[in-house]
Enzyme design. Structure first.
Site, mmCIF file in Angstrom:
data_model
loop_
_atom_site.group_PDB
_atom_site.id
_atom_site.type_symbol
_atom_site.label_atom_id
_atom_site.label_comp_id
_atom_site.label_asym_id
_atom_site.label_seq_id
_atom_site.Cartn_x
_atom_site.Cartn_y
_atom_site.Cartn_z
ATOM 1 N N ASP A 84 0.874 -1.170 0.000
ATOM 2 C CA ASP A 84 0.000 0.000 0.000
ATOM 3 C C ASP A 84 0.914 1.223 0.000
ATOM 4 O OD1 ASP A 84 -2.069 1.765 0.057
ATOM 5 O OD2 ASP A 84 -3.117 0.826 1.732
HETATM 6 C C1 BGC Z 1 -4.977 3.353 0.176
HETATM 7 C C2 BGC Z 1 -5.090 2.396 -0.997
HETATM 8 C C3 BGC Z 1 -4.941 3.152 -2.286
HETATM 9 C C4 BGC Z 1 -3.617 3.863 -2.263
HETATM 10 C C5 BGC Z 1 -3.333 4.669 -3.515
HETATM 11 C C6 BGC Z 1 -3.722 4.179 0.103
HETATM 12 O O1 BGC Z 1 -3.687 5.166 1.081
HETATM 13 O O2 BGC Z 1 -4.992 2.626 1.389
HETATM 14 O O3 BGC Z 1 -6.306 1.714 -0.963
HETATM 15 O O4 BGC Z 1 -5.053 2.289 -3.362
HETATM 16 O O5 BGC Z 1 -3.587 4.784 -1.170
HETATM 17 O O6 BGC Z 1 -4.178 5.764 -3.602
#
Ligand code: BGC
Length: 805
Positions: A229
Site C-alpha cells: 500500500d
Molecule cells: C490506500 C489504498 C490506495 C492507495 C493509492 C492508500 O492510502 O490505502 O487503498 O489504493 O492509497 O491511492
C-alpha cells in the site's frame, strides 16, 4: 523462471530499479530491453487517474470516469455476475485511460461498523465478499489489465492503520479474514494483491513470511505480484525476502540501492530478486493491452446507464409499513433533505472518482412520474443546527400527502484514514425528522451512507429505503424504486445492530496504542448476533420486495440443496435465496449458522422455479489449529435455506464424514467461545485461544522514538521541539474542526498524526530520505542541534548526489 533469458540480460541496478515506483503511480521502464512502465490507479468503483498532481488522499481530482456504486452497495445485490459486469466496464475505462493495474476491489471484512472504509468493502461475511470480489476481478482482467485485491490483510480499521499490530488467532485469521482473499485469488485469479499497512501478529504484512510465503505462495499457489500500500513498506529487504515485488510509490531509488547493497554484501541471494523480477515482468507483459489497443473513448452515457442499473439492483428496502411504497399515482410529495439537491453518492479519500455525469434527485423528478410539490433542504449538510430550515420544511410537509426525506451521512464522515466516531446520523437530521413527524407522519426515509447506522428514530418513518452510496446514477435509481418502475431486490450484506454497544468488537475497537486484539474470534457480524442471541435491527441478508416469495420442497444431497421458489405476489421480482449450514456436533465451537452459498433469481408473478445451490470445498471445512490444516468434522449438519440469516424458510440435515483430525481445543478453557458470547472475552481466555501471551498494548514511553513510532507519540518525546509540534498538530486539528473545515482536519489526522516516522520518507518521494530522517529523529529525541546538523548535512549530500547524476 519464465523470463530467465531476459533477466540474465539485466544489470543488478536495472533489476533493483523495477522493485519500486518511478513516481507516485508508475513503475520503472527499461527501454533498451523493451520493458514498459505500468500505470497503477485507484480504484474500486471508478478510475481515479490523476492527470496533474498525484496523491493517495483524494485531494486532487482525477480525469472524469464513471462513478459506479461503491462495493458496500453492490454487495447488497448478491449478484456476482453483476459484479463481473461492473468489473468489465471498469476495465474498459482503465484501458481507455491507459491504466495497467486497477487498485481494487477491497475485500476486508467489516469487523466493526465504525471502520471508516466500510463503504469500500463488501461484507461482514467472507464467502459473500470473496464471491463478489472474484466477479469484479474476472471482469476487470477480461479487458487485458490487472485488478489488485486489497488490503491483505486484517486491515479492519483506519485508526493508526500504518502502525497498528493486529492480534488474531490462526483459525479466525483463516476462516474470517483470509477466506475472501483466497476466493479472490483462486476463483478471481487476480494478478496483483496489495499488502496492508498494518502488522499481523507482530510483523508488517508485506514482511510476514507466514502470510506471504506459507499461505499466499504456498497453500494458495499464488503466482502474481504483491504491491505495498502507498508508503506502507517498512524494511525493504524483509519485504523482498517475503516476496514483495513492488514498493509504491517511488522512494527516488533509495530502497533500490538498499536491495543492491544487500545483494552485494551477501545478505540476500540475487536469486531472491530475480524471482520477484520474474513475477513483475509477467504482470508487465500481461497487461500490455493498454498500449496495444487503439485509444477509444468509452461511451459515457452507456456506462452511466450501467451504473444506474447496478444501483437499482443494490438498493435495499428496509421497512414498508402499510405498503406506502411504491408511491401511489397522484400523491402529492414533499421532497425534504439536503441530499436530494446534492446527492451523497461516494466516499472520500483514495477512492474518490470525478464523475462523468452526476444525477441529483431534484433533476430527475419530472421523468419519474412522481408529483413533487416542492423541495426544502431541512438541515445543514455538515451537522450545524438550523431551526429556520426545519420550520420551512415543516411548512412544506403540512401541504403534502407524503414526505420523501433524504438523510444519511456526509462524505467527510466516511473516508480512508479515519474511523467514524459513532453509529448515528447527525443530530440535526434527527431533529428534522422529529419535527416533521409532528405535522405529517407519512414519512419515507431515504438513507444515503456506506455503512451501518443506528436508527432509534425508525418508528417515525413508515418506510426506509437504503440507497447506500449509489454512484453517479444512484439518485435516479432510487426514484425508480420509489415510483415502482423497479422492484427492490437488494439485501443487506452486513448486520444493523440496534446499538453500537451490541457489536462484538465494541470493547476491542480500535484497540489500544500499539495493538488491536480480535478477542471476539470467529464471531463477527451475524455469526455473533445469531449465536449469542443478541437482537438486531436488521439481520444480515435482509431486504424487502414489492412482491412475496414462498419456499418449498427442499431436497439435500451430497452435492447441494434444491428447492422450489414461488413468486406469490402480484409483480415480477428478484429473490436472493441464501444457504446456511450449522454443525450439530458441539465438540468444536462454531457459529450457529454460516453462509455457504446463495443465488439471485428473477421470477415472474405467480411463477415457480426450481433452484439449486451447490456445496463447494468451503461448505463443511473449518481450520484446525492442531493439524494446521483445513479439516471436516464428522457430524450431522443442518442445511438451512433462508430469505435472510434470521428468516430460515427450509431446513434439512445431512451426515458428513469427517477427516478424522484430533479435536483442536480444550473445551473447558474456552467457555466464551463455546457459548459464542465473545463480546467481552478476558485476556486470559484470549491468550488461551491464541496459545501465547499478547504483546503489551501500550506505548513504551521510556524508549526513544524510532522509525515505526508515530508522530502522535511525539507527545512523549524527549525533545521540546517534538512535543511542541505535537501540540501544534492537535491544535490545528481542533481549530479546523471548530471552523467547520472537517475535511482538512481529517487530512491532518490521517496523513500526519498517525503516520509512522518511516512513512515520512516513504511518501515524500525522496524529498526526505532515511539518513535525513535519522537527523529528524535525533531532534525528536532531544538532540536538537546534533540532529539539525545531521539533517542538513544529509540533505546537501543528497542534493549533491542528485546534481552529479
Ligand atoms: C490506500 C489504498 C490506495 C492507495 C493509492 C492508500 O492510502 O490505502 O487503498 O489504493 O492509497 O491511492
Amino acid at each position: 523462471m519464465k523470463y530467465r533469458e531476459l533477466i540474465e540480460k539485466m544489470t543488478l541496478e536495472e533489476k533493483a530499479s523495477l522493485m519500486s515506483g518511478k513516481d507516485f503511480w508508475q513503475t520503472q521502464e527499461i527501454e533498451r530491453l523493451g520493458i514498459n512502465s505500468m500505470f497503477l490507479a485507484d480504484g474500486p468503483h471508478g478510475i481515479r487517474k490523476q492527470a496533474v498532481a498525484a496523491d493517495h488522499l483524494g485531494l486532487n481530482v482525477g480525469i472524469p470516469a464513471t462513478c459506479f456504486p461503491t462495493a458496500a452497495t453492490v454487495a447488497n445485490s448478491w449478484n456476482d455476475e453483476l459484479g463481473e459486469r461492473v468489473g468489465e466496464y471498469l476495465g474498459e475505462e482503465a484501458i481507455s485511460q491507459k491504466v495497467n493495474v486497477l487498485l481494487g476491489p477491497g475485500v476486508n471484512m467489516k469487523r466493526n461498523p465504525l471502520c471508516g472504509r466500510n463503504f469500500q468493502y463488501f461484507s461482514e461475511d467472507p464467502y459473500l465478499a470473496g464471491k463478489m470480489a472474484a466477479g469484479y476481478i474476472r471482469g476487470i482482467q477480461s479487458q487485458g489489465i490487472s485488478a489488485c485485491v486489497k488490503h491483505f490483510c486484517v486491515n479492519n480499521q483506519e485508526e493508526r492503520r500504518m502502525a497498528i499490530d493486529t492480534i488474531v488467532d490462526e483459525r479466525t485469521l483463516r476462516e474470517i479474514y483470509l477466506t475472501a482473499f483466497e476466493i479472490a485469488i483462486k476463483e478471481g485469479r487476480t494478478k496483483t494483491i496489495m499488502s496492508s499497512y498494518n502488522k499481523l501478529n507482530g510483523t508488517y504484512t508485506n514482511e510476514n513470511i507466514h502470510l506471504m510465503k506459507d499461505i499466499l505462495r504456498g497453500e494458495w499457489n499464488y503466482k502474481g505480484c504483491v504491491i505495498t500500500d502507498w508508503g506502507g513498506s517498512n524494511d525493504r529487504i524483509s519485504g523482498l525476502i517475503a516476496g514483495n515485488e513492488l514498493e509504491m510509490p517511488t522512494t527516488a531509488g533509495e530502497t533500490n540501492e538498499e536491495i543492491i547493497q544487500a545483494i552485494k554484501g551477501g545478505k540476500i541471494k540475487e536469486e531472491v530478486l530475480d524471482q520477484c523480477v520474474d513475477r513483475l515482468l509477467e504482470l508487465i507483459f500481461t497487461t500490455e493491452e493498454v498500449y496495444k489497443r487503439p485509444h477509444i473513448e468509452f461511451d459515457v452515457d452507456k456506462h452511466h446507464r450501467v451504473a444506474q442499473k447496478v444501483a437499482e439492483e443494490s438498493i435495499v428496502l428496509l421497512k414498508n409499513d402499510e405498503n406506502i411504497l411504491p408511491l401511489k399515482y397522484g400523491k402529492k410529495v414533499a421532497v425534504i433533505g439536503e441530499f436530494a439537491k446534492n446527492a451523497r453518492y461516494q466516499g472520500a479519500g483514495s477512492s474518490i472518482v470525478n464523475p462523468t455525469i452526476l444525477d441529483h434527485t431534484m433533476d430527475c423528478f419530472n421523468e419519474s412520474g412522481i408529483v413533487s410539490i416542492g423541495y426544502e433542504p431541512g438541515f445543514e449538510r455538515y451537522g450545524k443546527k438550523n431551526k429556520k430550515k426545519i420550520e420551512k420544511a415543516c411548512e412544506l410537509a403540512r401541504k403534502a400527502d407524503v414526505i420523501l426525506l433524504y438523510i444519511g451521512l456526509d462524505e467527510v464522515t466516511e473516508a480512508d484514514g479515519l474511523d467514524r466516531q459513532s453509529m448515528s446520523i447527525p443530530e440535526n437530521q434527527i431533529d428534522l425528522l422529529n419535527a416533521l413527524y409532528t405535522v405529517n407522519s407519512n414519512i419515507i426515509a431515504i438513507l444515503s451512507c456506506g455503512s451501518a447506522v443506528e436508527m432509534p428514530w425508525i418508528n417515525k418513518a413508515k418506510a426506509v429505503l437504503h440507497g447506500y452510496l449509489g454512484g453517479q446514477a444512484g439518485s435516479r435509481a432510487i426514484l425508480r424504486i420509489l415510483s415502482g418502475d423497479v422492484n427492490p431486490s437488494g439485501k443487506l450484506a452486513e448486520t444493523y445492530p440496534i446499538r453500537y454497544e451490541d457489536t462484538p468488537s465494541f470493547y476491542n475497537f480500535p484497540g489500544k496504542e500499539v495493538s488491536v486484539e480480535y478477542r471476539e474470534g470467529i464471531y463477527i457480524g451475524y455469526r455473533y448476533y445469531d449465536t449469542a442471541d443478541v437482537n438486531v435491527l436488521f439481520p444480515f441478508g435482509y431486504g424487502l420486495s414489492y412482491t412475496t416469495f414462498e419456499y418449498s420442497d427442499i431436497h439435500v444431497s451430497r452435492y447441494g440443496a434444491t428447492f422450489k421458489l414461488k413468486n406469490s405476489g402480484s409483480v415480477a421480482g428478484m429473490e436472493i435465496a441464501q444457504l446456511y449450514i450449522g454443525c450439530k456436533s458441539k465438540e468444536i465451537f462454531r457459529p450457529k449458522k454460516e453462509l455457504k452459498g446463495f443465488t439471485k433469481i428473477f421470477i415472474n408473478a405467480g411463477e415457480t422455479k426450481t433452484v439449486s445451490i451447490p456445496f463447494d470445498d468451503k461448505t463443511f471445512r473449518y481450520f484446525n489449529v492442531k493439524t494446521n490444516k483445513w479439516e471436516v468434522e464428522e457430524s450431522e449438519y443442518e442445511i438451512m435455506i433462508g430469505a435472510s440469516s434470521a428468516d430460515i424458510r427450509l431446513k434439512d440435515t445431512i451426515f458428513i464424514e469427517g477427516t478424522g483430525a484430533p479435536l483442536p481445543y480444550d473445551k473447558e478453557t474456552l467457555p466464551s467461545y463455546y457459548l459464542g458470547k465473545t463480546n467481552n472475552v478476558s485476556i486470559d481466555e484470549f491468550e488461551r485461544l491464541i496459545g501465547r501471551k499478547v504483546p503489551v498494548s501500550k506505548w513504551d514511553k521510556s524508549k526513544p522514538l524510532g522509525y515505526n513510532d508515530t508522530i502522535a507519540q511525539c507527545q512523549y518525546a524527549k525533545g521540546i521541539f517534538a512535543r511542541f509540534s505535537y501540540y501544534m498538530i492537535v491544535f490545528a486539528y481542533w481549530f479546523l474542526r471548530k471552523i467547520g473545515k472537517r475535511s482538512t482536519a481529517n487530512i491532518i489526522m490521517m496523513s500526519i498524526y498517525h503516520m509512522p516516522f518511516r512513512g515520512v520518507a516513504r511518501v515524500t518521494g525522496g524529498v526526505i530520505n532515511m539518513p535525513m530522517l535519522d537527523g529528524i529523529l535525533m531532534m525528536v529525541n532531544g538532540q536538537f542541534f546534533k540532529g539539525l546538523v545531521h539533517l542538513l548535512k544529509e540533505r546537501s549530500k543528497k542534493l549533491n548526489m542528485e546534481k552529479n547524476k
